[in-house]
Design an enzyme around this catalytic site. Structure first.
Site, mmCIF file in Angstrom:
data_model
loop_
_atom_site.group_PDB
_atom_site.id
_atom_site.type_symbol
_atom_site.label_atom_id
_atom_site.label_comp_id
_atom_site.label_asym_id
_atom_site.label_seq_id
_atom_site.Cartn_x
_atom_site.Cartn_y
_atom_site.Cartn_z
ATOM 1 N N HIS A 168 0.816 -1.210 0.000
ATOM 2 C CA HIS A 168 0.000 0.000 0.000
ATOM 3 C C HIS A 168 0.852 1.263 0.000
ATOM 4 O O HIS A 168 0.339 2.353 -0.270
ATOM 5 C CB HIS A 168 -0.967 -0.006 1.200
ATOM 6 C CG HIS A 168 -0.309 0.188 2.531
ATOM 7 N ND1 HIS A 168 -0.013 -0.856 3.372
ATOM 8 C CD2 HIS A 168 0.108 1.299 3.170
ATOM 9 C CE1 HIS A 168 0.552 -0.403 4.468
ATOM 10 N NE2 HIS A 168 0.643 0.907 4.375
ATOM 11 N N ASP A 199 0.443 -7.678 1.252
ATOM 12 C CA ASP A 199 0.807 -6.273 1.476
ATOM 13 C C ASP A 199 2.324 -6.084 1.516
ATOM 14 O O ASP A 199 2.851 -5.383 2.393
ATOM 15 C CB ASP A 199 0.172 -5.766 2.770
ATOM 16 C CG ASP A 199 0.112 -4.242 2.818
ATOM 17 O OD1 ASP A 199 0.507 -3.600 1.825
ATOM 18 O OD2 ASP A 199 -0.307 -3.687 3.857
ATOM 19 N N SER A 277 4.910 2.094 8.122
ATOM 20 C CA SER A 277 4.591 1.008 7.202
ATOM 21 C C SER A 277 5.806 0.650 6.353
ATOM 22 O O SER A 277 6.439 1.523 5.754
ATOM 23 C CB SER A 277 3.430 1.402 6.291
ATOM 24 O OG SER A 277 2.256 1.597 7.029
#
Length: 587
Positions: A168, A199, A277
């Site tokens: 993402h 992911d 992230s």
């Protein structure tokens, strides 16, 4: 007049020695010697009570106070610290103190660092900051894209001149750049592969200068509960690297928000904020045990973060190395029911020692649909017995959902499934594949498909489309009919799609139809609409006088074929639309 006699003991006359001592103590200034010179090593804040002190001695009563005996410490000799009531110097890694000469002179010696316990330091130089420019599709106006925006996240260098980060973080990327710790240079990066389900994204940098002086991160084993973890990255709140620590508090099959799948995940209590992230999570040995990717934000919870564990990361990397591209995580295309009720087990013909789960439905597009049947009892997968609650042994004292065993396989691998059918045990060798969703969770970087006729904009429904139309809470706000297909419907063929009228671009030809929005198209002139391409082909090749669209909720739309095709070009020009259909429908 004589003075009144005072009660009490008569004061003892002072001796000559005591008088001289008091006189000297009054004339000597702090930090000086008797001759008035300043002491070269005097430290007023760390002076100690010494038996050779020039201060007046007070006579004490009772037994003399014993000196505290300190244990020997080869790394730091602090035998005077017990008597130093004003000392600000620590005990473990503090500088040593040594007396020299007369009086209170103290010399500060350098610390002995070998006394400090050495902890493995993670290779933070391998952690990079990822800069990405995104250009998302405009699902409401599928012939154009939205305004571009920038984001920053984290990543880390692994073997083979590659960088790992979250999928993402680089979704719908236009440009990706990375910057090393302590560097002022941003290097252009190339996206090698994106794994939407797990992911994870894999990047590389062509510039050789980027790889100089950096060692790749090493992966460690799957941690145990309560193991310490350190999350490193570049979250919001600053530009430099950030380190947060915590412990592994849970390990189970988690729902991956970005991938809309369920895979093995770690729950930790270290803070994971926006920008973390893609950053690595290290164990106390300095090895990577996961990738930070999401956190739980809720008023009722605190410090709940999630990490992609090493088995999922290794699966993604080996999948890319084996196939040259990401092929996904296979699934067993069945829906199953727990068999915890004893009466249910007896009715299905299970013996007392048998355990398993009952198949409710089977994906028509899955390979196992040719061998498995509804109401079959799955007893084991690849030789590992499945419990009545659908779990299998994981580690000592732990159990996990049996979908973990399936996710460890690769697309195209075979697995032996043992089932109970009509009180008889059967074994089937099944070839595993990925999941075909009726409403896809992602469009994998491709622009959305569309087709326009007489101002009617037709498109295929996807989860990003629903999110664009109804926001993050689309699972509550979208039309019930579409939600039912999203959550429960199964594709009957590989190319099946849900086609809807997205909107109606107002024109004279479509008067009365302007309020039709996000309504499914079921058939055209009596023929079922299988997907968007089949609808476009049927309209373009139609020679009927009218185009009759059968919609959901028993609605119909009727247009004259010749007039509808003639009005389309004017509507496209009015709305500056370059083409009546997307590029994928022209082939």
């Amino acid at each position: 007049m004589p003075e009144p006699r005072k009660r009490g003991r008569k004061p003892k006359p002072k001796t000559q020695t005591e008088t001289e001592t008091e006189t000297e103590s009054e004339t000597i200034m702090p930090g000086t010697t008797k001759n008035g010179t300043v002491a070269s090593h005097s430290l007023p804040a760390t002076t100690t009570n010494d038996s050779r002190s020039t201060s007046p001695a007070r006579r004490g009563r009772g037994r003399p106070k014993k000196m505290r005996k300190h244990a020997d410490n080869s790394s730091n000799d602090n035998h005077n610290s017990a008597n130093n009531t004003n000392s600000n110097v620590g005990h473990v890694a503090s500088p040593e103190r040594s007396r020299h000469g007369e009086g209170n002179d103290i010399t500060i010696l350098p610390p002995r660092w070998e006394s400090v316990a050495v902890k493995a330091v993670p290779s933070m130089d391998a952690v990079v900051k990822v800069f990405c420019v995104h250009t998302e599709p405009n699902f409401s106006l599928p012939w154009q894209r939205k305004r571009q925006y920038s984001s920053s996240s984290s990543g880390f260098i692994v073997g083979g001149r590659r960088v790992l980060t979250n999928a993402h973080s680089v979704e719908h990327h236009t440009q990706v750049k990375v910057k090393k710790r302590g560097s002022d240079t941003k290097y252009l990066a190339t996206v090698l592969s994106i794994g939407t389900e797990c992911d994870i994204a894999l990047l590389t940098v062509k510039d050789d200068e980027f790889w100089e002086g950096v060692s790749p991160v090493e992966f460690g084993d799957l941690p145990a509960l309560q193991d310490a973890v350190t999350v490193v990255g570049y979250p919001i709140g600053g530009d430099t690297i950030s380190v947060t620590s915590g412990v592994v508090s849970r390990m189970e099959i988690l729902s991956y928000v970005h991938g809309s799948t369920e895979l093995l995940g770690l729950q930790i209590d270290a803070a994971i904020n926006s920008g973390n992230s893609g950053g690595p999570a290290f164990n106390d040995k300095g090895k990577c045990v996961g990738i930070a990717f999401q956190s739980l934000k809720n008023d009722d919870v605190e410090n709940i973060g999630y990490v992609i564990p090493t088995p999922v990361i290794i699966h993604f990397i080996q999948d890319y190395e084996k196939n040259g591209a990401y092929t996904g995580f296979p699934i067993l295309g069945v829906e199953w029911q727990k068999m915890e009720n004893p009466d249910l087990r007896i009715s299905m013909g299970m013996r007392p020692g048998q355990k398993g789960v009952r198949i409710r439905r089977i994906e028509p597009t899955a390979p196992e649909s040719h061998v498995l049947k509804p109401s079959d009892i799955i007893l084991s997968f690849d030789g590992i017995d499945i419990a009545n609650d659908g779990t299998v042994p994981f580690r000592h004292g732990e159990r996990i959902g049996f979908s973990y065993l399936v996710s460890q396989k690769y697309t195209g691998d075979n697995a032996v499934v043992k089932v109970l059918r009509n009180s008889e045990v059967h074994e089937f060798n099944i070839k595993l594949s990925t999941h075909k969703r009726l409403i896809p969770a992602h469009i994998n970087g491709r622009p959305p498909s569309y087709y326009i006729i007489a101002g009617f904009v037709f498109t295929a429904v996807t989860a990003p489309y629903l999110r664009s139309e109804y926001g993050k809470d689309y699972e509550f706000d979208a039309p019930v009919k579409l939600l039912d297909k999203l959550l429960h419907a199964m594709a009957q063929s590989v190319d099946e799609q849900i086609v809807v009228v997205s909107q109606v671009l107002v024109a004279d030809i479509n008067i009365g139809y302007e309020e039709i929005v996000n309504t499914q198209v079921l058939a055209l002139n009596g023929k079922p609409v299988r997907n968007l391409k089949s609808l476009a082909d049927m309209v373009e090749s139609s020679e009927d006088e009218f185009l009759k669209f059968d919609l959901e909720y028993q609605q119909i739309v009727v247009l004259k074929t010749k007039t509808a095709k003639g009005a389309t070009s004017d509507i496209l020009a009015t709305h500056c639309i370059p083409s009546a259909m997307s590029g994928d429908l022209k082939t």
